[in-house]
Scaffold this motif. Sequence first.
Motif, PDB file in Angstrom:
ATOM      1  N   VAL A 122      17.500 -10.544  -5.841  1.00 14.36           N
ATOM      2  CA  VAL A 122      16.426  -9.556  -5.910  1.00 14.36           C
ATOM      3  C   VAL A 122      16.303  -9.061  -7.348  1.00 14.36           C
ATOM      4  N   VAL A 123      15.069  -8.961  -7.833  1.00 16.60           N
ATOM      5  CA  VAL A 123      14.801  -8.368  -9.145  1.00 16.60           C
ATOM      6  C   VAL A 123      13.740  -7.290  -8.974  1.00 16.60           C
ATOM      7  N   LEU A 124      14.004  -6.105  -9.487  1.00 13.93           N
ATOM      8  CA  LEU A 124      13.031  -5.024  -9.452  1.00 13.93           C
ATOM      9  C   LEU A 124      11.980  -5.238 -10.529  1.00 13.93           C
ATOM     10  N   VAL A 125      10.726  -4.963 -10.186  1.00 16.90           N
ATOM     11  CA  VAL A 125       9.610  -5.156 -11.104  1.00 16.90           C
ATOM     12  C   VAL A 125       8.937  -3.809 -11.352  1.00 16.90           C
ATOM     13  N   ASP A 126       8.782  -3.437 -12.620  1.00 13.76           N
ATOM     14  CA  ASP A 126       8.186  -2.146 -12.990  1.00 13.76           C
ATOM     15  C   ASP A 126       9.015  -0.993 -12.447  1.00 13.76           C
ATOM     16  N   ARG A 127      10.292  -1.214 -12.285  1.00 10.26           N
ATOM     17  CA  ARG A 127      11.216  -0.193 -11.778  1.00 10.26           C
ATOM     18  C   ARG A 127      12.609  -0.479 -12.270  1.00 10.26           C
ATOM     19  N   ASP A 131      22.032   2.479 -10.886  1.00  7.35           N
ATOM     20  CA  ASP A 131      23.269   2.558 -10.117  1.00  7.35           C
ATOM     21  C   ASP A 131      23.383   1.484  -9.041  1.00  7.35           C
ATOM     22  N   SER A 132      22.359   0.655  -8.882  1.00  9.77           N
ATOM     23  CA  SER A 132      22.352  -0.307  -7.788  1.00  9.77           C
ATOM     24  C   SER A 132      22.956  -1.653  -8.159  1.00  9.77           C
ATOM     25  N   ASP A 190       0.830  -1.207   0.000  1.00  5.06           N
ATOM     26  CA  ASP A 190       0.000   0.000   0.000  1.00  5.06           C
ATOM     27  C   ASP A 190       0.863   1.255   0.000  1.00  5.06           C
ATOM     28  N   GLU A 191       1.997   1.180  -0.695  1.00 10.40           N
ATOM     29  CA  GLU A 191       2.922   2.299  -0.863  1.00 10.40           C
ATOM     30  C   GLU A 191       3.558   2.748   0.458  1.00 10.40           C
ATOM     31  N   ALA A 192       3.570   1.862   1.477  1.00 10.53           N
ATOM     32  CA  ALA A 192       4.118   2.196   2.796  1.00 10.53           C
ATOM     33  C   ALA A 192       5.451   1.483   3.002  1.00 10.53           C
ATOM     34  N   SER A 193       6.509   2.236   3.271  1.00  8.82           N
ATOM     35  CA  SER A 193       7.839   1.637   3.402  1.00  8.82           C
ATOM     36  C   SER A 193       7.927   0.709   4.609  1.00  8.82           C
ATOM     37  N   ALA A 194       7.186   1.008   5.688  1.00  6.38           N
ATOM     38  CA  ALA A 194       7.222   0.142   6.877  1.00  6.38           C
ATOM     39  C   ALA A 194       6.678  -1.248   6.548  1.00  6.38           C
ATOM     40  N   ARG A 195       5.603  -1.289   5.782  1.00 10.91           N
ATOM     41  CA  ARG A 195       5.049  -2.589   5.384  1.00 10.91           C
ATOM     42  C   ARG A 195       6.017  -3.306   4.447  1.00 10.91           C
ATOM     43  N   GLU A 196       6.663  -2.562   3.582  1.00  5.72           N
ATOM     44  CA  GLU A 196       7.663  -3.156   2.702  1.00  5.72           C
ATOM     45  C   GLU A 196       8.770  -3.812   3.521  1.00  5.72           C
ATOM     46  N   ASP A 197       9.275  -3.099   4.535  1.00  2.57           N
ATOM     47  CA  ASP A 197      10.332  -3.636   5.391  1.00  2.57           C
ATOM     48  C   ASP A 197       9.874  -4.925   6.076  1.00  2.57           C
ATOM     49  N   ALA A 198       8.621  -4.940   6.537  1.00  2.76           N
ATOM     50  CA  ALA A 198       8.099  -6.109   7.244  1.00  2.76           C
ATOM     51  C   ALA A 198       8.041  -7.323   6.320  1.00  2.76           C
ATOM     52  N   TYR A 199       7.614  -7.121   5.092  1.00  2.00           N
ATOM     53  CA  TYR A 199       7.554  -8.243   4.151  1.00  2.00           C
ATOM     54  C   TYR A 199       8.946  -8.751   3.807  1.00  2.00           C
ATOM     55  N   LEU A 200       9.887  -7.847   3.599  1.00  2.00           N
ATOM     56  CA  LEU A 200      11.241  -8.271   3.271  1.00  2.00           C
ATOM     57  C   LEU A 200      11.856  -9.079   4.412  1.00  2.00           C
ATOM     58  N   GLU A 201      11.596  -8.663   5.646  1.00  2.00           N
ATOM     59  CA  GLU A 201      12.101  -9.415   6.792  1.00  2.00           C
ATOM     60  C   GLU A 201      11.439 -10.792   6.869  1.00  2.00           C
ATOM     61  N   LEU A 202      10.133 -10.842   6.632  1.00  2.00           N
ATOM     62  CA  LEU A 202       9.421 -12.117   6.640  1.00  2.00           C
ATOM     63  C   LEU A 202       9.978 -13.056   5.576  1.00  2.00           C
ATOM     64  N   PHE A 203      10.197 -12.533   4.373  1.00  2.00           N
ATOM     65  CA  PHE A 203      10.720 -13.377   3.305  1.00  2.00           C
ATOM     66  C   PHE A 203      12.135 -13.859   3.618  1.00  2.00           C
ATOM     67  N   GLY A 225      10.151   3.417  -2.754  1.00  2.00           N
ATOM     68  CA  GLY A 225      10.965   4.621  -2.935  1.00  2.00           C
ATOM     69  C   GLY A 225      12.259   4.292  -3.655  1.00  2.00           C
ATOM     70  N   ASP A 226      13.210   5.216  -3.581  1.00  2.00           N
ATOM     71  CA  ASP A 226      14.468   5.066  -4.314  1.00  2.00           C
ATOM     72  C   ASP A 226      15.584   4.453  -3.480  1.00  2.00           C
ATOM     73  N   ASP A 227      15.350   4.207  -2.193  1.00  2.00           N
ATOM     74  CA  ASP A 227      16.382   3.642  -1.325  1.00  2.00           C
ATOM     75  C   ASP A 227      16.489   2.142  -1.572  1.00  2.00           C
ATOM     76  N   THR A 228      17.525   1.732  -2.290  1.00  2.00           N
ATOM     77  CA  THR A 228      17.696   0.309  -2.601  1.00  2.00           C
ATOM     78  C   THR A 228      18.708  -0.371  -1.688  1.00  2.00           C
ATOM     79  N   ALA A 229      19.191   0.345  -0.667  1.00  2.00           N
ATOM     80  CA  ALA A 229      20.230  -0.222   0.200  1.00  2.00           C
ATOM     81  C   ALA A 229      19.755  -1.511   0.869  1.00  2.00           C
ATOM     82  N   LYS A 230      18.498  -1.534   1.325  1.00  2.00           N
ATOM     83  CA  LYS A 230      17.991  -2.735   2.004  1.00  2.00           C
ATOM     84  C   LYS A 230      17.877  -3.908   1.037  1.00  2.00           C
ATOM     85  N   LEU A 231      17.612  -3.606  -0.243  1.00  2.00           N
ATOM     86  CA  LEU A 231      17.533  -4.666  -1.232  1.00  2.00           C
ATOM     87  C   LEU A 231      18.928  -5.195  -1.558  1.00  2.00           C
ATOM     88  N   GLU A 232      19.902  -4.306  -1.578  1.00  2.00           N
ATOM     89  CA  GLU A 232      21.276  -4.729  -1.816  1.00  2.00           C
ATOM     90  C   GLU A 232      21.785  -5.571  -0.649  1.00  2.00           C
TER      91      GLU A 232
END
Length: 345
Positions: A142-147, A151-152, A99-112, A126-133
């Motif tokens: 990790v693969v970005l979808v529709d983005r 530089d990452s 739902d475009e919320a970074s906190a929820r994104e963080d929670a899913y990434l931790e769960l996965f 957003g543009d912060d890809t550090a957590k994905l790296e």
Amino acid sequence: MSVSIKEVAAAAGVSVGTVSNVLNRPDKVSEATAQRVTAAIESLGFVRNDAARQLRAGRSRSIGLVVLDAANPFFAEVARGVEDRAAEAGMVVLLGNTDEASAREDAYLELFREQRVNGVLITPTGDDTAKLERLRAAGIPVVLVDREAPDSGLASVAVDDVEGGHLAVAHLLANGRRRVAFVGGSPSIRQVSDRLAGARRAVDEVEGAVLQTMEVATLTVLQGRAAGERIVAMPAEKRPDAVFAANDLLAVGLLQAFALMSDIRVPEDIALVGYDDIDFASATVVPLSSVRQPASAIGRSAVDLLLREIDGAAEERTVRFRPELVVRASSAVHMTTASAGPVEA
């Protein structure tokens, strides 16, 4: 109480290793033995412990998919493409909606990460890809979808949204419109900022054309209707004569506001173009012109890239699709399609 693999072996009159082969390497077991083991499994109600198996193997059969809005038909179609291709590869998909919320994104990434998924497909908030790296450095591809994030070093599948925004607004200007409004969400969403950049480029190319931006909280029908109400409330001489919406849901809401709350005619008074070309776009009360993205192909291509990452492909890759402008009645020209195809880099 759960049934153990030892109980299945005893009921079938075979060894524990044979039961394991039936579950994991059935080609190593005779058909008669496999039938006996299968009958024992069904009789006892045995359920395999995939979690334990994943811990031993260090990986699972699952991949994670994180999208901005699972209710958006575009992302639903992307997810369908992901699921279809993953199934062909013997994998299952775990879906997370931020739902475009970074906190929820963080929670899913931790769960996965905890679930030891084989890899993650994500449309970031957003543009912060550090957590994905960091996730990738921990051994989870990790693969970005529709983005894209050039530089990452992350692999990605996307549509050229700058070109898409330019296509939409250049079309409106070519039909004589000069006061264009862009209705979109937060510029922190890369798709929104890229589509706006394309719109600005098109306006800069035509003398006398102006672009007004209207930011909404979320990319939904309700927010589109709210933006439409703001346009309806403007004095007639200050209203835009064309609107480019950052996605089709916003465009549908705008169309509702114009049709239900005013005497504004589409396209006579205001021409309207959306983005994504969801299935519903052609069925609105005034069929909606839209910039098409090949949603299912994006999903399937993303899984293909992820499989290469999982297999240890040395080189990063980007798949970029060109957008298509699908013209319908909402922008008042003959129906046509300006098409283009995928480009791999």
